[in-house]
Design an enzyme around this catalytic site. Sequence first.
Site, PDB file in Angstrom:
ATOM      1  N   ASP A   9      34.126  41.672  34.476  1.00 44.47           N
ATOM      2  CA  ASP A   9      35.352  42.024  35.038  1.00 44.47           C
ATOM      3  C   ASP A   9      34.870  42.346  35.999  1.00 44.47           C
ATOM      4  O   ASP A   9      33.899  42.850  36.755  1.00 44.47           O
ATOM      5  CB  ASP A   9      35.931  42.809  34.234  1.00 44.47           C
ATOM      6  CG  ASP A   9      37.457  43.611  34.823  1.00 44.47           C
ATOM      7  OD1 ASP A   9      37.942  42.489  35.300  1.00 44.47           O
ATOM      8  OD2 ASP A   9      37.583  44.601  34.844  1.00 44.47           O
ATOM      9  N   ASP A  11      37.181  44.487  39.101  1.00 42.71           N
ATOM     10  CA  ASP A  11      37.780  46.025  39.587  1.00 42.71           C
ATOM     11  C   ASP A  11      37.472  46.766  38.329  1.00 42.71           C
ATOM     12  O   ASP A  11      38.063  46.609  37.248  1.00 42.71           O
ATOM     13  CB  ASP A  11      39.148  45.792  39.732  1.00 42.71           C
ATOM     14  CG  ASP A  11      39.332  44.710  40.980  1.00 42.71           C
ATOM     15  OD1 ASP A  11      38.787  45.002  42.171  1.00 42.71           O
ATOM     16  OD2 ASP A  11      40.175  43.674  40.578  1.00 42.71           O
TER      17      ASP A  11
END
Length: 175
Positions: A9, A11
């Site tokens: 992922d 952020d």
Amino acid sequence: MLKKALFLDRDGVLNIDTGYLYEPKDWRFMPGIFEVLRWFKERDFLLLLVTNQSGIHRGYYTMSDFIEVSLFMQRELKRELGFGLDQIYFCPHTPKEECSCRKPLSGMILQGIKEFDLSASDSWLLGDKSSDIKAAKGAGIGHSVLLSALEEEGEKPTFRVDSLSCLSQILQNHS
Ligand SMILES: [Zn+2]
């Protein structure tokens, strides 16, 4: 032999999550992420980003803003580590659009598996939300890591850690 990947992922995992980040000046790498990336790279994992970027279709920033911050990220990674990520998958859609790529759905991960001919069961995913873990499970990813101080509802990850340095320690014992 099939290849394997670390799906990541963005952020809250790669960079500190400031909410709908799109300007290079706001980019800060998460403490401990370089060691984690190095560990996987040294073991021949591909590094594949899977990121929900609904800010694009919400109109908070444009596709070219996203591309620009992605190029910045790659440059900074190469400067720090000597390598960048191998591919960037992103979902520009809002939940209303009901696409198949937005996590917790597995579309981006399935695309990566197909494109790079990966063994899903030998691959890993690192995320900070239960939607990441759900997307990994849906694609048959063998090992998932949830970076979160809190126990989350929903799909159980293989490991839950409250910091990336804690993950590095687990990985050192793993090898
Ligand atoms: Zn989408």
